[in-house]
Design an enzyme around this catalytic site. Sequence first.
Site, PDB file in Angstrom:
ATOM      1  N   CYS A 177       0.904  -1.171   0.000  1.00  0.00           N
ATOM      2  CA  CYS A 177       0.000   0.000   0.000  1.00  0.00           C
ATOM      3  C   CYS A 177       0.934   1.209   0.000  1.00  0.00           C
ATOM      4  O   CYS A 177       1.225   1.785   1.042  1.00  0.00           O
ATOM      5  CB  CYS A 177      -0.875   0.011   1.246  1.00  0.00           C
ATOM      6  SG  CYS A 177      -1.977  -1.411   1.355  1.00  0.00           S
ATOM      7  N   ALA A 178       1.385   1.616  -1.158  1.00  0.00           N
ATOM      8  CA  ALA A 178       2.645   2.359  -1.214  1.00  0.00           C
ATOM      9  C   ALA A 178       2.548   3.885  -1.244  1.00  0.00           C
ATOM     10  O   ALA A 178       3.465   4.566  -0.773  1.00  0.00           O
ATOM     11  CB  ALA A 178       3.439   1.883  -2.414  1.00  0.00           C
ATOM     12  N   ALA A 179       1.502   4.456  -1.834  1.00  0.00           N
ATOM     13  CA  ALA A 179       1.486   5.915  -2.012  1.00  0.00           C
ATOM     14  C   ALA A 179       1.233   6.627  -0.671  1.00  0.00           C
ATOM     15  O   ALA A 179       0.570   6.059   0.197  1.00  0.00           O
ATOM     16  CB  ALA A 179       0.398   6.301  -3.009  1.00  0.00           C
ATOM     17  N   GLY A 237       4.468   7.294  -0.753  1.00  0.00           N
ATOM     18  CA  GLY A 237       5.735   6.678  -1.109  1.00  0.00           C
ATOM     19  C   GLY A 237       6.934   6.996  -0.237  1.00  0.00           C
ATOM     20  O   GLY A 237       8.061   6.680  -0.621  1.00  0.00           O
ATOM     21  N   LYS A 275       7.877   5.545   2.483  1.00  0.00           N
ATOM     22  CA  LYS A 275       8.572   4.299   2.872  1.00  0.00           C
ATOM     23  C   LYS A 275       9.135   3.608   1.633  1.00  0.00           C
ATOM     24  O   LYS A 275      10.201   3.004   1.697  1.00  0.00           O
ATOM     25  CB  LYS A 275       7.624   3.386   3.649  1.00  0.00           C
ATOM     26  CG  LYS A 275       7.153   4.029   4.952  1.00  0.00           C
ATOM     27  CD  LYS A 275       6.311   3.100   5.784  1.00  0.00           C
ATOM     28  CE  LYS A 275       5.614   3.857   6.894  1.00  0.00           C
ATOM     29  NZ  LYS A 275       4.492   4.708   6.418  1.00  0.00           N
ATOM     30  N   ASP A 287      -5.252  -3.876  -6.449  1.00  0.00           N
ATOM     31  CA  ASP A 287      -5.836  -4.021  -5.121  1.00  0.00           C
ATOM     32  C   ASP A 287      -4.978  -5.006  -4.333  1.00  0.00           C
ATOM     33  O   ASP A 287      -4.809  -6.160  -4.760  1.00  0.00           O
ATOM     34  CB  ASP A 287      -7.275  -4.540  -5.259  1.00  0.00           C
ATOM     35  CG  ASP A 287      -8.016  -4.497  -3.929  1.00  0.00           C
ATOM     36  OD1 ASP A 287      -7.370  -4.654  -2.875  1.00  0.00           O
ATOM     37  OD2 ASP A 287      -9.243  -4.307  -3.941  1.00  0.00           O
ATOM     38  N   CYS A 336      -0.734   3.997  11.039  1.00  0.00           N
ATOM     39  CA  CYS A 336      -0.489   5.222  11.819  1.00  0.00           C
ATOM     40  C   CYS A 336      -1.737   5.482  12.665  1.00  0.00           C
ATOM     41  O   CYS A 336      -2.220   6.606  12.757  1.00  0.00           O
ATOM     42  CB  CYS A 336      -0.113   6.405  10.925  1.00  0.00           C
ATOM     43  SG  CYS A 336      -1.273   6.735   9.603  1.00  0.00           S
TER      44      CYS A 336
HETATM   45  C1  LIG Z   1      -1.200   4.566   4.884  1.00  0.00           C
HETATM   46  S1  LIG Z   1      -1.167   4.928   3.192  1.00  0.00           S
HETATM   47  C2  LIG Z   1       0.434   4.336   2.756  1.00  0.00           C
HETATM   48  C3  LIG Z   1       1.540   5.310   3.070  1.00  0.00           C
HETATM   49  C4  LIG Z   1       2.836   4.916   2.375  1.00  0.00           C
HETATM   50  N1  LIG Z   1       3.237   3.568   2.700  1.00  0.00           N
HETATM   51  C5  LIG Z   1       3.956   5.883   2.710  1.00  0.00           C
HETATM   52  O1  LIG Z   1       4.778   5.580   3.580  1.00  0.00           O
HETATM   53  O2  LIG Z   1       4.005   6.946   2.095  1.00  0.00           O
HETATM   54  C6  LIG Z   1      -2.183   3.671   2.529  1.00  0.00           C
HETATM   55  C7  LIG Z   1      -2.238   3.663   1.001  1.00  0.00           C
HETATM   56  O3  LIG Z   1      -2.923   2.477   0.596  1.00  0.00           O
HETATM   57  C8  LIG Z   1      -3.759   2.764  -0.492  1.00  0.00           C
HETATM   58  N2  LIG Z   1      -4.790   1.706  -0.536  1.00  0.00           N
HETATM   59  C9  LIG Z   1      -6.017   1.707   0.044  1.00  0.00           C
HETATM   60  N3  LIG Z   1      -6.642   0.537  -0.195  1.00  0.00           N
HETATM   61  C10 LIG Z   1      -5.774  -0.216  -0.914  1.00  0.00           C
HETATM   62  C11 LIG Z   1      -5.850  -1.510  -1.487  1.00  0.00           C
HETATM   63  N4  LIG Z   1      -6.939  -2.266  -1.329  1.00  0.00           N
HETATM   64  N5  LIG Z   1      -4.812  -1.947  -2.211  1.00  0.00           N
HETATM   65  C12 LIG Z   1      -3.689  -1.184  -2.383  1.00  0.00           C
HETATM   66  N6  LIG Z   1      -3.567   0.058  -1.867  1.00  0.00           N
HETATM   67  C13 LIG Z   1      -4.603   0.518  -1.144  1.00  0.00           C
HETATM   68  C14 LIG Z   1      -4.269   4.156  -0.208  1.00  0.00           C
HETATM   69  O4  LIG Z   1      -4.720   4.775  -1.400  1.00  0.00           O
HETATM   70  C15 LIG Z   1      -3.019   4.822   0.392  1.00  0.00           C
HETATM   71  O5  LIG Z   1      -2.280   5.432  -0.616  1.00  0.00           O
END
Ligand SMILES: C[S@@+](CC[C@H](N)C(=O)[O-])C[C@H]1O[C@@H](n2cnc3c(N)ncnc32)[C@H](O)[C@@H]1O
Length: 444
Positions: A255-257, A259, A261, A302, A371
């Site tokens: 779940c990267a954006a 970004g 991490k 997903d 978080c």
């Molecule tokens: C907590 S943020 C991640 C922060 C990121 N790891 C960072 O350090 O910048 C969670 C991310 O997961 C994405 N997300 C939500 N549901 C998801 C899914 N089912 N599959 C993949 N990504 C998902 C969200 O859009 C969001 O960008």
Amino acid sequence: MPVSPSRVAAFSILLRVEKERAYASELLHSPRWEELSSADHGLATELVMGVLRWRSVLDRQIAEFSAQELTRLDVEVLVALRVAAYQMSFLDRIPRRVAVHESVELMKRAKKRSAAAFVNAVLRKFPQQRRQPKPASIQLARTPGELSFASAHPLWLVERWERAFGLAVTQQICEYDQRPPETAVYLDDANVEHELESTGACLARGPLLDSARRVLRGDVSRSRACLEGRTWIQDEGSQLVAHLVGRGERILDSCAAPGGKTRMLARRNPRGEVIAVELHAYRARLLRKLVNNPNVQVMIADARELPVGVDFDRVLIDVPCSGTGTLARNPEIKWRLQPDDLADLRAKQIAILRSGMQRVARGGKLVYSTCSLEEEENVEVVEAALAGAGDFRLLNCSIELERLRSSGEFRWKDVASLVRGPYLRTIPGVHPCDGFFAATLEKT
Ligand SMILES: C[S@@+](CC[C@H](N)C(=O)[O-])C[C@H]1O[C@@H](n2cnc3c(N)ncnc32)[C@H](O)[C@@H]1O
């Protein structure tokens, strides 16, 4: 009469936060508002964050002088009133007449001419002296009700934190949430540090991590080093979670954006391959723009149904969560979140974690993180995912923290205060960072 760009920005951002459930910090850093001068951007940030942090206190003040119930006011009217009330009650460098006049003009710009007179009438009744709550009132609170009132946090949240952490720690959390948090950057190159300092930034070593610096003075976000991705703003708690992931050859960041991490994983594993998965296309675009390391591949997918046929020796599952550990940065969350939301988030988090566990190679490690301060999203998710998964064992985070300390990467002396059982647990106000939770699982 023209309205100042900072107040136009603050009004527009606060309206979008109310109407579209947008995030203020993302809007403040969007191209439209990044174009403001540094001074205007600074004041817009102060107004937006101040209004969101102190919303319930401001609303009580407005309600005292409004002939109409606040729930019956148009959102534009309420936002204009809050912006002026914040300036009059909390900021001593803005003349009262300017605060009133600009909110009245904002009403005219919003084509609410009839409401302009109402806004003017309400604001003129505000007393001359400032009415900022005294910082000590948070420390003096003796019950969750008093603390909720003094610190502008919803009662249900304060009550559940008091049950989980006790009143004293809850006071520390609330106090931390009500102040602008310090800016931390990830910095692993001494040349970049000198470059930032030569352009006027004043940096100090991060209290937790060797790779972190606190920005004491200067706007590093507009520096060349930041724009070119050689350093970036990232809370130290978030950096600590990425450190826990450690080193590997094939790394999945599910779940990267936006970004933060991912960038760290790519930098710390220059010979490793990082697959960064993100559900939302617009966030994946942002991720691609920010993370241009050659060893990162971004996928729009997903995380509950990962379209990857290989296994990874390191997996990070940084799930979408309530974000209650980040209220100092994202104060709108406290007004938006409802108790029932936690069960929905938990179900989604369990599904994402279980899916990620299927992609861990034998002997590989997975870090699950949030978080959030809420048990439903943390320990309960890990326990649910581990039930029936006999090929995984929970590792003790303190062992990895001690290892990071002996390698000089981790500086904080009191490791015990950062762990609860086998879990990493940073608490805003207790630790000098946002609230993060992490669990490390190993596939046997
Ligand atoms: C907590 S943020 C991640 C922060 C990121 N790891 C960072 O350090 O910048 C969670 C991310 O997961 C994405 N997300 C939500 N549901 C998801 C899914 N089912 N599959 C993949 N990504 C998902 C969200 O859009 C969001 O960008």
